[in-house]
Design a protein around this motif. Structure first.
Motif, PDB file in Angstrom:
ATOM      1  N   PRO A 144       0.828  -1.209   0.000  1.00  0.00           N
ATOM      2  CA  PRO A 144       0.000   0.000   0.000  1.00  0.00           C
ATOM      3  C   PRO A 144       0.858   1.253   0.000  1.00  0.00           C
ATOM      4  CG  PRO A 144       0.043  -1.005   2.178  1.00  0.00           C
ATOM      5  CD  PRO A 144       0.781  -1.931   1.245  1.00  0.00           C
ATOM      6  N   SER A 145       0.325   2.326  -0.592  1.00  0.00           N
ATOM      7  CA  SER A 145       1.081   3.580  -0.580  1.00  0.00           C
ATOM      8  C   SER A 145       1.029   4.169   0.820  1.00  0.00           C
ATOM      9  CB  SER A 145       0.509   4.571  -1.597  1.00  0.00           C
ATOM     10  OG  SER A 145      -0.802   4.909  -1.232  1.00  0.00           O
ATOM     11  N   VAL A 146       2.079   4.837   1.195  1.00  0.00           N
ATOM     12  CA  VAL A 146       2.161   5.458   2.510  1.00  0.00           C
ATOM     13  C   VAL A 146       1.754   6.918   2.360  1.00  0.00           C
ATOM     14  CG1 VAL A 146       3.691   6.065   4.413  1.00  0.00           C
ATOM     15  CG2 VAL A 146       4.028   3.913   3.182  1.00  0.00           C
ATOM     16  N   SER A 147       0.708   7.291   3.042  1.00  0.00           N
ATOM     17  CA  SER A 147       0.227   8.660   2.960  1.00  0.00           C
ATOM     18  C   SER A 147       0.778   9.468   4.127  1.00  0.00           C
ATOM     19  CB  SER A 147      -1.298   8.681   2.986  1.00  0.00           C
ATOM     20  OG  SER A 147      -1.758   9.985   2.777  1.00  0.00           O
ATOM     21  N   ARG A 148       1.123  10.698   3.878  1.00  0.00           N
ATOM     22  CA  ARG A 148       1.658  11.585   4.902  1.00  0.00           C
ATOM     23  C   ARG A 148       0.513  12.238   5.656  1.00  0.00           C
ATOM     24  NH1 ARG A 148       6.866  13.562   3.407  1.00  0.00           N
ATOM     25  NH2 ARG A 148       6.824  14.438   5.479  1.00  0.00           N
ATOM     26  N   ALA A 149       0.786  12.678   6.851  1.00  0.00           N
ATOM     27  CA  ALA A 149      -0.199  13.406   7.652  1.00  0.00           C
ATOM     28  C   ALA A 149       0.169  14.884   7.669  1.00  0.00           C
ATOM     29  CB  ALA A 149      -0.210  12.852   9.070  1.00  0.00           C
ATOM     30  N   VAL A 150      -0.828  15.723   7.782  1.00  0.00           N
ATOM     31  CA  VAL A 150      -0.606  17.166   7.863  1.00  0.00           C
ATOM     32  C   VAL A 150      -0.206  17.519   9.289  1.00  0.00           C
ATOM     33  CG1 VAL A 150      -1.718  19.425   7.720  1.00  0.00           C
ATOM     34  CG2 VAL A 150      -2.215  17.685   6.008  1.00  0.00           C
ATOM     35  N   ASP A 151       0.889  18.268   9.438  1.00  0.00           N
ATOM     36  CA  ASP A 151       1.372  18.691  10.752  1.00  0.00           C
ATOM     37  C   ASP A 151       0.993  20.134  11.073  1.00  0.00           C
ATOM     38  OD1 ASP A 151       2.958  16.244  11.339  1.00  0.00           O
ATOM     39  OD2 ASP A 151       4.035  16.894   9.553  1.00  0.00           O
ATOM     40  N   TYR A 152       0.891  20.979  10.031  1.00  0.00           N
ATOM     41  CA  TYR A 152       0.611  22.407  10.215  1.00  0.00           C
ATOM     42  C   TYR A 152      -0.354  22.890   9.153  1.00  0.00           C
ATOM     43  CZ  TYR A 152       4.884  22.491  13.027  1.00  0.00           C
ATOM     44  OH  TYR A 152       5.846  22.250  13.974  1.00  0.00           O
ATOM     45  N   LYS A 153      -1.053  23.966   9.472  1.00  0.00           N
ATOM     46  CA  LYS A 153      -1.839  24.686   8.467  1.00  0.00           C
ATOM     47  C   LYS A 153      -1.253  26.079   8.354  1.00  0.00           C
ATOM     48  CE  LYS A 153      -6.239  22.407   8.527  1.00  0.00           C
ATOM     49  NZ  LYS A 153      -7.672  22.584   8.377  1.00  0.00           N
ATOM     50  N   ARG A 154      -1.116  26.546   7.113  1.00  0.00           N
ATOM     51  CA  ARG A 154      -0.638  27.904   6.875  1.00  0.00           C
ATOM     52  C   ARG A 154      -1.866  28.808   6.761  1.00  0.00           C
ATOM     53  NH1 ARG A 154       2.475  29.838   1.488  1.00  0.00           N
ATOM     54  NH2 ARG A 154       0.360  29.629   0.710  1.00  0.00           N
ATOM     55  N   VAL A 155      -1.860  29.890   7.531  1.00  0.00           N
ATOM     56  CA  VAL A 155      -3.001  30.802   7.598  1.00  0.00           C
ATOM     57  C   VAL A 155      -2.516  32.215   7.298  1.00  0.00           C
ATOM     58  CG1 VAL A 155      -4.839  31.683   9.095  1.00  0.00           C
ATOM     59  CG2 VAL A 155      -4.010  29.332   9.396  1.00  0.00           C
ATOM     60  N   TYR A 156      -3.316  32.980   6.565  1.00  0.00           N
ATOM     61  CA  TYR A 156      -2.942  34.348   6.223  1.00  0.00           C
ATOM     62  C   TYR A 156      -3.533  35.312   7.243  1.00  0.00           C
ATOM     63  CZ  TYR A 156      -2.077  38.573   3.565  1.00  0.00           C
ATOM     64  OH  TYR A 156      -1.636  39.818   3.166  1.00  0.00           O
ATOM     65  N   ASP A 157      -2.707  36.221   7.755  1.00  0.00           N
ATOM     66  CA  ASP A 157      -3.143  37.265   8.680  1.00  0.00           C
ATOM     67  C   ASP A 157      -3.234  38.567   7.893  1.00  0.00           C
ATOM     68  OD1 ASP A 157      -2.956  39.515  10.554  1.00  0.00           O
ATOM     69  OD2 ASP A 157      -2.620  37.981  12.077  1.00  0.00           O
ATOM     70  N   ALA A 158      -4.469  39.021   7.646  1.00  0.00           N
ATOM     71  CA  ALA A 158      -4.684  40.223   6.834  1.00  0.00           C
ATOM     72  C   ALA A 158      -4.141  41.484   7.502  1.00  0.00           C
ATOM     73  CB  ALA A 158      -6.172  40.392   6.539  1.00  0.00           C
ATOM     74  N   GLN A 159      -4.169  41.527   8.825  1.00  0.00           N
ATOM     75  CA  GLN A 159      -3.669  42.713   9.526  1.00  0.00           C
ATOM     76  C   GLN A 159      -2.172  42.892   9.317  1.00  0.00           C
ATOM     77  OE1 GLN A 159      -4.378  42.734  13.769  1.00  0.00           O
ATOM     78  NE2 GLN A 159      -3.177  44.571  14.075  1.00  0.00           N
ATOM     79  N   TYR A 160      -1.427  41.789   9.422  1.00  0.00           N
ATOM     80  CA  TYR A 160       0.032  41.852   9.273  1.00  0.00           C
ATOM     81  C   TYR A 160       0.494  41.533   7.846  1.00  0.00           C
ATOM     82  CZ  TYR A 160       0.189  42.258  14.317  1.00  0.00           C
ATOM     83  OH  TYR A 160       0.023  42.706  15.600  1.00  0.00           O
ATOM     84  N   LYS A 161      -0.447  41.130   7.013  1.00  0.00           N
ATOM     85  CA  LYS A 161      -0.174  40.820   5.603  1.00  0.00           C
ATOM     86  C   LYS A 161       0.929  39.784   5.434  1.00  0.00           C
ATOM     87  CE  LYS A 161      -1.965  45.177   4.114  1.00  0.00           C
ATOM     88  NZ  LYS A 161      -1.731  46.518   3.720  1.00  0.00           N
ATOM     89  N   ARG A 162       0.818  38.714   6.227  1.00  0.00           N
ATOM     90  CA  ARG A 162       1.773  37.606   6.122  1.00  0.00           C
ATOM     91  C   ARG A 162       1.135  36.327   6.650  1.00  0.00           C
ATOM     92  NH1 ARG A 162       6.378  38.382  10.763  1.00  0.00           N
ATOM     93  NH2 ARG A 162       6.842  36.307  10.048  1.00  0.00           N
ATOM     94  N   HIS A 163       1.767  35.232   6.310  1.00  0.00           N
ATOM     95  CA  HIS A 163       1.277  33.929   6.760  1.00  0.00           C
ATOM     96  C   HIS A 163       1.863  33.569   8.115  1.00  0.00           C
ATOM     97  CE1 HIS A 163       0.554  33.493   2.378  1.00  0.00           C
ATOM     98  NE2 HIS A 163      -0.518  32.867   2.813  1.00  0.00           N
ATOM     99  N   TYR A 164       1.094  32.761   8.849  1.00  0.00           N
ATOM    100  CA  TYR A 164       1.609  32.131  10.059  1.00  0.00           C
ATOM    101  C   TYR A 164       1.217  30.659  10.003  1.00  0.00           C
ATOM    102  CZ  TYR A 164      -3.126  32.705  12.067  1.00  0.00           C
ATOM    103  OH  TYR A 164      -4.462  32.659  12.308  1.00  0.00           O
ATOM    104  N   TYR A 165       1.757  29.878  10.902  1.00  0.00           N
ATOM    105  CA  TYR A 165       1.600  28.427  10.862  1.00  0.00           C
ATOM    106  C   TYR A 165       1.012  27.942  12.176  1.00  0.00           C
ATOM    107  CZ  TYR A 165       4.553  29.191   6.885  1.00  0.00           C
ATOM    108  OH  TYR A 165       5.044  29.664   5.700  1.00  0.00           O
ATOM    109  N   VAL A 166       0.000  27.065  12.091  1.00  0.00           N
ATOM    110  CA  VAL A 166      -0.670  26.526  13.269  1.00  0.00           C
ATOM    111  C   VAL A 166      -0.428  25.020  13.319  1.00  0.00           C
ATOM    112  CG1 VAL A 166      -2.868  26.236  14.459  1.00  0.00           C
ATOM    113  CG2 VAL A 166      -2.451  28.306  13.099  1.00  0.00           C
ATOM    114  N   SER A 167       0.087  24.548  14.457  1.00  0.00           N
ATOM    115  CA  SER A 167       0.313  23.119  14.658  1.00  0.00           C
ATOM    116  C   SER A 167      -1.028  22.408  14.812  1.00  0.00           C
ATOM    117  CB  SER A 167       1.160  22.889  15.912  1.00  0.00           C
ATOM    118  OG  SER A 167       1.162  21.518  16.259  1.00  0.00           O
ATOM    119  N   ILE A 168      -1.230  21.347  14.049  1.00  0.00           N
ATOM    120  CA  ILE A 168      -2.452  20.553  14.135  1.00  0.00           C
ATOM    121  C   ILE A 168      -2.537  19.862  15.494  1.00  0.00           C
ATOM    122  CG2 ILE A 168      -3.692  18.562  13.158  1.00  0.00           C
ATOM    123  CD1 ILE A 168      -3.611  21.049  11.332  1.00  0.00           C
ATOM    124  N   VAL A 169      -1.415  19.413  16.021  1.00  0.00           N
ATOM    125  CA  VAL A 169      -1.387  18.657  17.277  1.00  0.00           C
ATOM    126  C   VAL A 169      -1.590  19.554  18.497  1.00  0.00           C
ATOM    127  CG1 VAL A 169       0.034  17.193  18.768  1.00  0.00           C
ATOM    128  CG2 VAL A 169       0.058  16.850  16.298  1.00  0.00           C
TER     129      VAL A 169
END
Length: 72
Positions: A5-30
């Motif tokens: 079977p193929s090995v699927s990866r799990a998502v560790d972080y989500k990248r989110v855009y902050d409109a106030q600071y006009k940049r991305h930040y990263y949120v840990s799923i765990v």
């Protein structure tokens, strides 16, 4: 002969855009903790300008439209 079977990866972080600071930040799923710096390891779920999800392997820099594209 058995099919491997193929090995699927799990998502560790989500990248989110902050409109106030006009940049991305990263949120840990765990842990739910957020950080401005891109993680050095793990898989990040991102969205393009049309809200289509893609995934990036932080260690290798490889990206793909599915987690399977990052499978090792």
């Amino acid at each position: 002969m058995h099919e491997v079977p193929s090995v699927s990866r799990a998502v560790d972080y989500k990248r989110v855009y902050d409109a106030q600071y006009k940049r991305h930040y990263y949120v840990s799923i765990v842990s739910g903790e957020s950080q401005w710096e891109a993680p050095k390891e793990g898989v990040v779920e991102c969205e393009d300008s049309k809200k289509k999800k893609f995934y990036t392997d932080c260690k290798t820099g490889n990206s793909g439209w599915s987690l399977d594209a990052l499978s090792v």
